[in-house]
Design a protein around this motif. Structure first.
Motif, PDB file in Angstrom:
ATOM      1  N   VAL A 277      17.089   4.514 -25.139  1.00 34.11           N
ATOM      2  CA  VAL A 277      15.731   4.094 -24.795  1.00 34.11           C
ATOM      3  C   VAL A 277      14.886   3.894 -26.052  1.00 34.11           C
ATOM      4  N   PRO A 278      14.855   4.852 -27.001  1.00 33.79           N
ATOM      5  CA  PRO A 278      14.094   4.584 -28.225  1.00 33.79           C
ATOM      6  C   PRO A 278      14.613   3.366 -28.995  1.00 33.79           C
ATOM      7  N   LEU A 279      15.918   3.147 -28.984  1.00 38.64           N
ATOM      8  CA  LEU A 279      16.476   1.986 -29.670  1.00 38.64           C
ATOM      9  C   LEU A 279      15.995   0.688 -29.021  1.00 38.64           C
ATOM     10  N   ILE A 280      15.993   0.646 -27.712  1.00 35.71           N
ATOM     11  CA  ILE A 280      15.493  -0.541 -27.004  1.00 35.71           C
ATOM     12  C   ILE A 280      14.011  -0.741 -27.284  1.00 35.71           C
TER      13      ILE A 280
ATOM     14  N   LEU B 172      28.807  10.527 -27.558  1.00 33.94           N
ATOM     15  CA  LEU B 172      28.328   9.928 -26.314  1.00 33.94           C
ATOM     16  C   LEU B 172      26.979  10.502 -25.907  1.00 33.94           C
ATOM     17  N   TRP B 173      26.774  11.801 -26.121  1.00 33.42           N
ATOM     18  CA  TRP B 173      25.488  12.427 -25.801  1.00 33.42           C
ATOM     19  C   TRP B 173      24.383  11.824 -26.665  1.00 33.42           C
ATOM     20  N   ILE B 174      24.646  11.648 -27.951  1.00 26.09           N
ATOM     21  CA  ILE B 174      23.647  11.067 -28.851  1.00 26.09           C
ATOM     22  C   ILE B 174      23.332   9.632 -28.447  1.00 26.09           C
ATOM     23  N   LEU B 175      24.348   8.869 -28.095  1.00 30.99           N
ATOM     24  CA  LEU B 175      24.118   7.490 -27.670  1.00 30.99           C
ATOM     25  C   LEU B 175      23.294   7.422 -26.385  1.00 30.99           C
TER      26      LEU B 175
END
Length: 104
Positions: free
Chosen positions: A60-63, A52-55
């Motif tokens: 933001v970088p994924l978006i 969950l922390w990684i997600l």
């Protein structure tokens, strides 16, 4: 009543210093636990917490990457009126780079 007993009573009942306020505070906390179903919050495993922390940190970088790809597509296909298949071709972007940074 000693000072230690009085302090413990205040901690149990919240901020109230009288016995009446203390009993009212205890009733409120009991009613809250009944409203929650009396169940305690389940503890997550450490692996789930790490995931969950990684997600949370990568959303933001994924978006931003998704918006970059969408912008490339819209700019090349819609505005540039080029073929859709050429958008993700490496040769297309190398040619564009050469055009922009070529020595004249």
């Amino acid at each position: 009543m000693s000072m230690a007993d009085e302090r413990m009573d205040r901690e149990e009942s919240g901020f109230g210093s009288t016995a009446e306020e203390g009993s009212a505070g205890r009733k409120k906390s009991k009613s809250r636990s009944k409203a929650d179903g009396g169940s305690k919050k389940k503890q997550r495993s450490q692996g789930v917490n790490v995931l969950l922390w990684i997600l949370r940190k990568s959303i933001v970088p994924l978006i931003m990457v998704i918006m970059l790809v969408a912008g490339l597509y819209i700019g090349y296909v819609v505005l540039g009126k080029q073929a859709e298949g050429e958008v993700f071709s490496w040769a297309t972007w190398r040619h564009l780079y050469d055009l922009v940074f070529a020595e004249s």
